[in-house]
Design a protein around this motif. Sequence first.
Motif, PDB file in Angstrom:
ATOM      1  N   THR A  16       0.802  -1.209   0.000  1.00 24.28           N
ATOM      2  CA  THR A  16       0.000   0.000   0.000  1.00 24.28           C
ATOM      3  C   THR A  16       0.842   1.268   0.000  1.00 24.28           C
ATOM      4  OG1 THR A  16      -0.125   0.176   2.412  1.00 24.28           O
ATOM      5  CG2 THR A  16      -1.741  -1.232   1.336  1.00 24.28           C
ATOM      6  N   LEU A  17       2.155   1.166  -0.199  1.00 26.59           N
ATOM      7  CA  LEU A  17       3.007   2.327  -0.020  1.00 26.59           C
ATOM      8  C   LEU A  17       3.008   3.282  -1.193  1.00 26.59           C
ATOM      9  CD1 LEU A  17       6.104   0.749   1.744  1.00 26.59           C
ATOM     10  CD2 LEU A  17       4.321   2.148   2.744  1.00 26.59           C
ATOM     11  N   ALA A  18       2.776   2.801  -2.400  1.00 28.51           N
ATOM     12  CA  ALA A  18       2.901   3.654  -3.581  1.00 28.51           C
ATOM     13  C   ALA A  18       1.546   3.905  -4.214  1.00 28.51           C
ATOM     14  CB  ALA A  18       3.836   3.007  -4.600  1.00 28.51           C
ATOM     15  N   VAL A  19       1.397   5.070  -4.805  1.00 23.04           N
ATOM     16  CA  VAL A  19       0.188   5.404  -5.542  1.00 23.04           C
ATOM     17  C   VAL A  19       0.531   5.558  -7.002  1.00 23.04           C
ATOM     18  CG1 VAL A  19      -1.663   7.071  -5.858  1.00 23.04           C
ATOM     19  CG2 VAL A  19      -0.851   6.543  -3.558  1.00 23.04           C
ATOM     20  N   GLY A  20      -0.113   4.768  -7.859  1.00 20.16           N
ATOM     21  CA  GLY A  20       0.214   4.768  -9.277  1.00 20.16           C
ATOM     22  C   GLY A  20      -0.773   5.585 -10.087  1.00 20.16           C
ATOM     23  N   PRO A  21      -0.612   5.592 -11.399  1.00 16.76           N
ATOM     24  CA  PRO A  21      -1.500   6.349 -12.275  1.00 16.76           C
ATOM     25  C   PRO A  21      -2.883   5.730 -12.344  1.00 16.76           C
ATOM     26  CG  PRO A  21      -0.009   4.989 -13.558  1.00 16.76           C
ATOM     27  CD  PRO A  21       0.448   4.882 -12.135  1.00 16.76           C
ATOM     28  N   ALA A  22      -3.850   6.524 -12.741  1.00 20.21           N
ATOM     29  CA  ALA A  22      -5.230   6.047 -12.846  1.00 20.21           C
ATOM     30  C   ALA A  22      -5.393   5.176 -14.071  1.00 20.21           C
ATOM     31  CB  ALA A  22      -6.179   7.237 -12.925  1.00 20.21           C
ATOM     32  N   PRO A  23      -6.430   4.314 -14.093  1.00 20.48           N
ATOM     33  CA  PRO A  23      -6.723   3.517 -15.284  1.00 20.48           C
ATOM     34  C   PRO A  23      -7.101   4.410 -16.458  1.00 20.48           C
ATOM     35  CG  PRO A  23      -7.850   2.656 -13.339  1.00 20.48           C
ATOM     36  CD  PRO A  23      -7.300   3.995 -12.968  1.00 20.48           C
ATOM     37  N   GLY A  24      -7.200   3.799 -17.609  1.00 23.55           N
ATOM     38  CA  GLY A  24      -7.503   4.536 -18.830  1.00 23.55           C
ATOM     39  C   GLY A  24      -8.943   5.002 -18.886  1.00 23.55           C
ATOM     40  N   PRO A  25      -9.400   5.501 -20.047  1.00 28.68           N
ATOM     41  CA  PRO A  25     -10.740   6.078 -20.173  1.00 28.68           C
ATOM     42  C   PRO A  25     -11.832   5.062 -19.829  1.00 28.68           C
ATOM     43  CG  PRO A  25      -9.378   6.591 -22.087  1.00 28.68           C
ATOM     44  CD  PRO A  25      -8.632   5.570 -21.285  1.00 28.68           C
ATOM     45  N   TRP A  26     -12.953   5.586 -19.319  1.00 26.48           N
ATOM     46  CA  TRP A  26     -14.109   4.766 -18.980  1.00 26.48           C
ATOM     47  C   TRP A  26     -15.135   4.843 -20.100  1.00 26.48           C
ATOM     48  CZ3 TRP A  26     -13.785   1.675 -14.826  1.00 26.48           C
ATOM     49  CH2 TRP A  26     -12.839   1.992 -13.848  1.00 26.48           C
ATOM     50  N   VAL A  27     -15.750   3.697 -20.411  1.00 22.19           N
ATOM     51  CA  VAL A  27     -16.782   3.616 -21.433  1.00 22.19           C
ATOM     52  C   VAL A  27     -18.120   3.393 -20.739  1.00 22.19           C
ATOM     53  CG1 VAL A  27     -17.660   2.329 -23.414  1.00 22.19           C
ATOM     54  CG2 VAL A  27     -15.190   2.705 -23.150  1.00 22.19           C
ATOM     55  N   THR A  28     -19.092   4.240 -21.046  1.00 24.98           N
ATOM     56  CA  THR A  28     -20.438   4.076 -20.500  1.00 24.98           C
ATOM     57  C   THR A  28     -21.238   3.121 -21.370  1.00 24.98           C
ATOM     58  OG1 THR A  28     -20.409   6.317 -19.592  1.00 24.98           O
ATOM     59  CG2 THR A  28     -22.562   5.253 -19.827  1.00 24.98           C
ATOM     60  N   LEU A 371     -31.767   6.275 -13.012  1.00 25.95           N
ATOM     61  CA  LEU A 371     -31.370   5.513 -14.184  1.00 25.95           C
ATOM     62  C   LEU A 371     -30.212   4.590 -13.853  1.00 25.95           C
ATOM     63  CD1 LEU A 371     -31.462   8.409 -16.801  1.00 25.95           C
ATOM     64  CD2 LEU A 371     -33.262   6.753 -16.303  1.00 25.95           C
ATOM     65  N   PRO A 372     -30.188   3.398 -14.440  1.00 20.22           N
ATOM     66  CA  PRO A 372     -29.051   2.510 -14.211  1.00 20.22           C
ATOM     67  C   PRO A 372     -27.855   2.965 -15.035  1.00 20.22           C
ATOM     68  CG  PRO A 372     -30.520   1.521 -15.816  1.00 20.22           C
ATOM     69  CD  PRO A 372     -31.173   2.800 -15.359  1.00 20.22           C
ATOM     70  N   PHE A 373     -26.661   2.656 -14.559  1.00 18.77           N
ATOM     71  CA  PHE A 373     -25.483   2.895 -15.386  1.00 18.77           C
ATOM     72  C   PHE A 373     -24.468   1.788 -15.151  1.00 18.77           C
ATOM     73  CE2 PHE A 373     -23.791   4.970 -11.535  1.00 18.77           C
ATOM     74  CZ  PHE A 373     -22.479   4.519 -11.530  1.00 18.77           C
ATOM     75  N   ALA A 374     -23.661   1.554 -16.168  1.00 21.45           N
ATOM     76  CA  ALA A 374     -22.504   0.661 -16.067  1.00 21.45           C
ATOM     77  C   ALA A 374     -21.383   1.287 -16.858  1.00 21.45           C
ATOM     78  CB  ALA A 374     -22.836  -0.734 -16.605  1.00 21.45           C
ATOM     79  N   ILE A 375     -20.185   1.272 -16.289  1.00 18.05           N
ATOM     80  CA  ILE A 375     -18.999   1.772 -16.987  1.00 18.05           C
ATOM     81  C   ILE A 375     -17.949   0.687 -16.968  1.00 18.05           C
ATOM     82  CG2 ILE A 375     -19.454   4.211 -16.546  1.00 18.05           C
ATOM     83  CD1 ILE A 375     -17.520   4.058 -14.209  1.00 18.05           C
ATOM     84  N   ARG A 376     -17.147   0.670 -18.028  1.00 13.90           N
ATOM     85  CA  ARG A 376     -16.069  -0.323 -18.139  1.00 13.90           C
ATOM     86  C   ARG A 376     -14.770   0.407 -18.441  1.00 13.90           C
ATOM     87  NH1 ARG A 376     -16.227  -5.323 -22.353  1.00 13.90           N
ATOM     88  NH2 ARG A 376     -18.446  -5.052 -21.899  1.00 13.90           N
TER      89      ARG A 376
END
Length: 378
Positions: A16-28, A371-376
């Motif tokens: 848990t010591l390091a914080v890395g970059p965020a994941p790529g773009p999210w698709v709705t 409204l429902p939503f899902a993102i990938r």
Amino acid sequence: MTRTLLALTGGLAALTLAVGPAPGPWVTEEFPAGNARLLDVERIDADTMWTAGFRRSGEGKLKSLRSVLFGREDSSHRWKQIPTPLDDVRTRINAIGASPEGDAWLVGDADETTRTIHAAHHDDTGWKPAPAPLPEGTVSGGFLGVAAVDHDDAWAVGWTQPEGSLLTFHGLIEHWDGVAWRQAAPPALDADYWSLWGITASAPDDVWAAGTIGTPEGIRPLLLHYDGTSWARQSAPELDSLTGEFTAMASNGPNDVWAVGRVSRGATGRDHGLVAHFDGTRWSVVDAPVGQGRLYGVTVARGAVAVVGYENSSRPIGARLQYGRWQALRLPEVGTQSTAPVGIATTGRALTIVGLATNAPAAGEEDPGTLPFAIRGF
């Protein structure tokens, strides 16, 4: 679910010591038209994901709930509604569980008229109703979590309200033996208020359940374990006497179990995400880059864990631990008024996150509903 808990931990594990970059773009991803509140998401087999919850119908005193289940193949970004035996009853689908062989269970709320809890089972022959008994001496109840080891070995947990008391709630544990749900004896907890929200099973003799319990000092997280013979209470991680609870669990074997929820910190009592890990020996609080809010979903796969939830203002929060580094998920706001992720599942390297969103109504228009939503995303 996560949050910054340096003050609550004596130190952080190396992972848990390091914080890395965020994941790529999210698709709705797309859903059929209509309002719906999604409450859970689960991988059913190698190519299929399910998400479920409920819809509201009618107005005023005639308003009722109707369960809804959607399915999606990995190759698609479009969800389709799936008919189930619960379509014609008034209930929510609170949780989905699947065994490694592909059997699946949907669990919901109790029907006080029939004295049963609504549930359904799906195998290679199709759907079958699988109602569970509501314990004697109770007026209501329901399942909030379900987990399966095999087609004839599944567990569901939840809550009941005993007769004659408006402020007393007890947890509920039932076992599916391949034919029916049967009540299991919980450990003696000596509490008027306790309930179970999440459950995970890695083997017939290794099942964890988590929730909340009322104590003289306040609400505290609750952990139970089944060893193949009986259920017993386990020590929860120390929260420095702060109020907290667990809402969901996931595991990747007996030495890698996770629970998420919330803890109230400071003089304001604001909620912060709570993440805890069991390494085969003890539970400990884990720090993660989330912040304020509550966590409602957790998934574990291939040495990675991801958690999601939302802030008190209904903004999404989430984080992922992968290759020894935490990454803030930086989830998009799907609704213009609120975005509330409640479930998360893994597809290879991708994460699928589901929830409910609301849009602010335009001038002169009525509220469009939830409204429902899902993102990938990766």
